[in-house]
Motif scaffolding. Structure first.
Motif, mmCIF file in Angstrom:
data_model
loop_
_atom_site.group_PDB
_atom_site.id
_atom_site.type_symbol
_atom_site.label_atom_id
_atom_site.label_comp_id
_atom_site.label_asym_id
_atom_site.label_seq_id
_atom_site.Cartn_x
_atom_site.Cartn_y
_atom_site.Cartn_z
ATOM 1 N N ARG A 43 0.835 -1.194 0.000
ATOM 2 C CA ARG A 43 0.000 0.000 0.000
ATOM 3 C C ARG A 43 0.872 1.247 0.000
ATOM 4 O O ARG A 43 1.909 1.314 0.668
ATOM 5 C CB ARG A 43 -0.934 -0.002 1.213
ATOM 6 C CG ARG A 43 -1.912 -1.170 1.207
ATOM 7 C CD ARG A 43 -2.716 -1.226 2.487
ATOM 8 N NE ARG A 43 -3.508 -2.453 2.539
ATOM 9 C CZ ARG A 43 -4.207 -2.843 3.591
ATOM 10 N NH1 ARG A 43 -4.221 -2.103 4.699
ATOM 11 N NH2 ARG A 43 -4.893 -3.966 3.560
ATOM 12 N N LYS A 44 0.432 2.255 -0.731
ATOM 13 C CA LYS A 44 1.228 3.478 -0.900
ATOM 14 C C LYS A 44 1.560 4.128 0.435
ATOM 15 O O LYS A 44 2.694 4.549 0.678
ATOM 16 C CB LYS A 44 0.465 4.454 -1.799
ATOM 17 C CG LYS A 44 1.227 5.738 -2.098
ATOM 18 C CD LYS A 44 0.435 6.634 -3.028
ATOM 19 C CE LYS A 44 1.201 7.925 -3.320
ATOM 20 N NZ LYS A 44 0.421 8.808 -4.232
ATOM 21 N N GLU A 45 0.546 4.205 1.327
ATOM 22 C CA GLU A 45 0.784 4.883 2.601
ATOM 23 C C GLU A 45 1.761 4.112 3.484
ATOM 24 O O GLU A 45 2.547 4.712 4.233
ATOM 25 C CB GLU A 45 -0.549 5.095 3.351
ATOM 26 C CG GLU A 45 -1.272 3.840 3.767
ATOM 27 C CD GLU A 45 -2.206 3.296 2.698
ATOM 28 O OE1 GLU A 45 -3.060 2.457 3.045
ATOM 29 O OE2 GLU A 45 -2.078 3.722 1.523
ATOM 30 N N VAL A 46 1.739 2.760 3.388
ATOM 31 C CA VAL A 46 2.657 1.954 4.196
ATOM 32 C C VAL A 46 4.078 2.098 3.670
ATOM 33 O O VAL A 46 5.037 2.227 4.445
ATOM 34 C CB VAL A 46 2.216 0.474 4.213
ATOM 35 C CG1 VAL A 46 3.228 -0.380 4.962
ATOM 36 C CG2 VAL A 46 0.831 0.346 4.863
ATOM 37 N N ARG A 47 4.232 2.093 2.342
ATOM 38 C CA ARG A 47 5.569 2.278 1.777
ATOM 39 C C ARG A 47 6.121 3.653 2.137
ATOM 40 O O ARG A 47 7.309 3.809 2.443
ATOM 41 C CB ARG A 47 5.516 2.094 0.258
ATOM 42 C CG ARG A 47 5.322 0.633 -0.158
ATOM 43 C CD ARG A 47 5.444 0.410 -1.651
ATOM 44 N NE ARG A 47 4.218 0.767 -2.353
ATOM 45 C CZ ARG A 47 4.093 1.781 -3.207
ATOM 46 N NH1 ARG A 47 5.137 2.564 -3.452
ATOM 47 N NH2 ARG A 47 2.946 2.015 -3.796
#
Length: 705
Positions: A389-393
């Motif tokens: 997920r973008k936010e986790v990366r």
């Protein structure tokens, strides 16, 4: 840790597994019976007692999550160096090491997804395939490859297995597979099945490489062995090399992946292949209440009796009785499910410990809408992986940058929250939508920091290393929200409360299930769903699909046997009348011998493959000649015009009008407009070559317009 300490806390059956680390062993482990605990303690006992060397053990399972869990448990037992991997991960690691030696140069890149390559292969063949069909055809290629077939042997094997690839007959499917392999070769890539097939081929051809692998790994443990397919078994046999140090663990009652090529026979016939093997049954269920276990046992008891089926013995305290609720339609069922979940939340059940399970992914839409309307957070399992997920990366990037700024004065959880605030975390929980989904992901990272810091004195550097390890193992932290998952995706998981929707005939079993074997797999799928629940279990079904629709559905036939537990509402329609209602839709018979038609090609033609053809040979050859000329004029393969099965059906039915031609399976409106007049002309005795020329000219003219 000593060997004796490893055995502490195990039940008698688990202890028998752990305390016998040498020699072949078959563990028949029922749902929730602690199989992972048993086999990790077996490995630990073997190492700590001196029977094993940690570096010579290979534990294999089927998902990255399960492999990560096994490694975590092995580390807690003092075994950080024991290898626990998926079949693909273990084979890929070996392939990268041995490819330069066996083939030369670096190993090729592995395709992440087949669909784009399948789509390109279809385009090369002038096939018009939508996204859903491409995905189904990619799955068919996977089945063929794990079954160790080739495009040349595919057709006969697929016909015996009753395979029906989407929108293509078996000949066309074989040609698509050939084109798929050509595209892969042109790109210089391989797929995940190639990893297994290539490694098996290298070990078969190069005894020196096989000897190296066997010298590295002496002791093997295979989890979820009922899900092994043919190529995995072939590779496992090469790894083991005829030695006896192999422990397999599985449950025939949880065989739910036969459609992918998995076969429980590897598990059920293990003792026959290894006469010296010890068989241990794990029967004590530590997960679910006696009420849930009683229902699960009852469900299995109504199926075919098997000596290898495990009857579970509940070890937990009693809980509420399972419920069965009937609704008027799917929307009402979704709203009722959301209402039940709100009641569970009010009782103190964490959202992350509640799951809604269903047979097919399409059922989730109504549930998602109902939960959103009720303000209940949820996540759909099987979507984007947590660490992708973008936010986790973005959060992980920020946390890596904050490693040097951690001076140990701020609690880890607080520091992590400060760092990930720019990525979207905030002290206040958002109300809903995409913002809430991002916040839930980031909050899961923050709460993981709290949990880890509470157990160990970790700092930011340690936390980042732990996140990276979990990312490599796909060991995601718990996200606070109700889980929505298909029954297949729920395998291997568990929740305090489970709500199973769509428990009606047509969904459970699914209407596409034909024959006793497929119906029994549907029964096992329901069993898997039931045994995911720890304490609360609610089943539901809807009489109609849409509000105000005809109430044509009935409860699942599998629940008939459970009327004593679920009430008379579990009784479905009498099997005799239900069979009569389904027969005209689901069963087609040969017009020659009246036997049932089992394959798509047979149903299209209208007769079974064993009966002689009823078409006029000269007329059929004229049709073949016309088809070949049209295909050449359009520069497409012949099966794009009409498949062999459709052409045979046309020849046998001899339509004399457009209406009669459209009654032939495989002749839709588009093909009727393109070829209908020409086909009827061929059947009436006109020259096929002239008709083909006029047909191609008309098609070109239409394209120009």
């Amino acid at each position: 840790m000593t060997a004796d300490e490893v055995l502490l806390g195990l039940d008698p059956e688990q202890r028998e597994v752990a305390a016998s680390p040498l020699g072949p062993m078959c563990v028949l482990a029922g749902a929730g019976t602690g199989k992972t605990r048993a086999i990790t303690h077996r490995i630990a006992y073997g190492v700590h007692s001196g029977a094993y060397q940690a570096g010579r053990v290979l534990a294999v399972t089927f998902t990255a999550r399960a492999a990560g869990e096994m490694r975590t448990r092995l580390r807690s037992l003092g075994l950080p160096t024991v290898q626990a991997r998926t079949f693909h991960s273990a084979a890929l690691r070996q392939l990268h090491y041995f490819w330069p030696q066996a083939i030369g140069g670096p190993a090729p890149e592995v395709l992440a997804h087949k669909a784009p390559v399948v789509g390109e292969a279809g385009a090369r063949l002038r096939l018009q395939l939508d996204r859903t069909v491409v995905r189904d055809l990619a799955s068919e290629i996977e089945w063929a490859k794990v079954s160790m077939l080739t495009p040349e042997t595919y057709r006969s094997a697929a016909q015996r297995a009753g395979r029906e690839p989407a929108e293509l007959d078996l000949t066309a499917m074989a040609r698509l597979w050939e084109a798929y392999e050509e595209v892969k070769t042109a790109r210089g890539v391989i797929d995940f099945e190639d990893v297994l097939l290539t490694m098996a081929g290298i070990m078969s051809d190069r005894e020196d490489i096989a000897a190296q692998v066997r010298s590295q790994y002496r002791h093997f443990v295979v989890d979820e062995y009922q899900d092994v397919n043919r190529v995995q078994q072939a590779l496992l046999d090469l790894w083991v090399g005829g030695r006896g140090d192999l422990c397999v663990v599985g449950d025939p009652a949880q065989t739910i992946y036969s459609f992918t090529g998995a076969s429980p026979q590897h598990l059920t016939q293990f003792s026959g292949r290894h006469p010296q093997a010890r068989t241990v049954r794990l029967v004590r269920n530590y997960r679910s209440t006696p009420q849930i276990i009683a229902l699960a046992n009852l469900l299995l008891s109504s199926g075919p009796q098997r000596s290898d089926t495990v009857r579970l013995q509940a070890q937990q305290e009693g809980g509420p009785a399972p419920l069965l609720t009937a609704y008027t339609d799917d929307q009402t069922e979704a709203a009722g499910t959301a209402s039940s979940i709100k009641a569970l939340l009010a009782q103190g059940y964490p959202a992350s410990q509640i799951a809604v399970l269903y047979r097919i992914n399409a059922q989730s839409e109504a549930i998602e809408q109902a939960l959103s309307a009720a303000g209940v957070p949820y996540l759909v399992r099987g979507g984007e992986r947590f660490f992708q997920r973008k936010e986790v990366r973005g959060a992980m990037l920020l946390l890596r940058g904050a490693v040097r700024s951690d001076d140990g004065t701020v609690p880890l959880g607080n520091l992590v929250r400060d760092v990930i605030t720019p990525a979207g975390w905030s002290p206040e929980r958002p109300s809903g939508g995409a913002t809430l989904e991002r916040w839930q992901s980031l909050n899961a990272v923050a709460e993981l920091a709290d949990d880890l810091a509470e157990r160990d004195e970790l700092r930011m550097r340690d936390f980042v290393a732990e996140l990276e390890r979990r990312a490599s193992e796909q060991h995601a932290p718990t996200v606070e929200g109700v889980t929505l998952a298909s029954l297949h995706a729920a395998k291997g998981l568990e929740w305090d409360a489970v709500l199973m929707v769509g428990c009606s005939d047509g969904l459970m079993p699914i209407s596409m299930a034909e024959g006793a074997a497929e119906i029994e797999e549907e029964r096992r799928l329901l069993y898997v769903g039931l045994t995911r629940a720890r304490r609360y279990l609610e089943l539901s079904w809807a009489a109609a699909r849409n509000p105000g629709g005809r109430a044509s559905r009935r409860p699942s036939r599998f629940l008939d046997v459970a009327a004593s537990l679920l009430g008379d509402g579990a009784r479905s329609a009498p099997r005799k009348s239900a069979a009569k209602a389904r027969k005209p839709v689901r069963v087609k018979r040969c017009r020659t011998c009246d036997s049932s038609l089992d394959t798509a090609a047979e149903r299209k033609i209208g007769r079974c493959s064993d009966c002689p053809a009823t078409y006029d040979e000269d007329q059929f050859e004229a049709l073949r000649s016309w088809r070949l000329a049209v295909a050449a004029g359009q520069k497409v393969p012949a099966f794009v015009v009409f498949t062999d099965a459709t052409l045979i059906a046309i020849a046998e039915r001899r339509p004399t009008s457009p209406a009669e031609l459209t009654a032939v399976s495989g002749v839709g409106a588009r093909k009727l407009a393109a070829y209908g007049e020409s086909v009827i002309g061929v059947l009436s005795g006109q020259d096929p070559d002239q008709l083909a020329q006029r047909c191609v000219a008309a098609l070109r003219s239409a394209d120009d317009d």
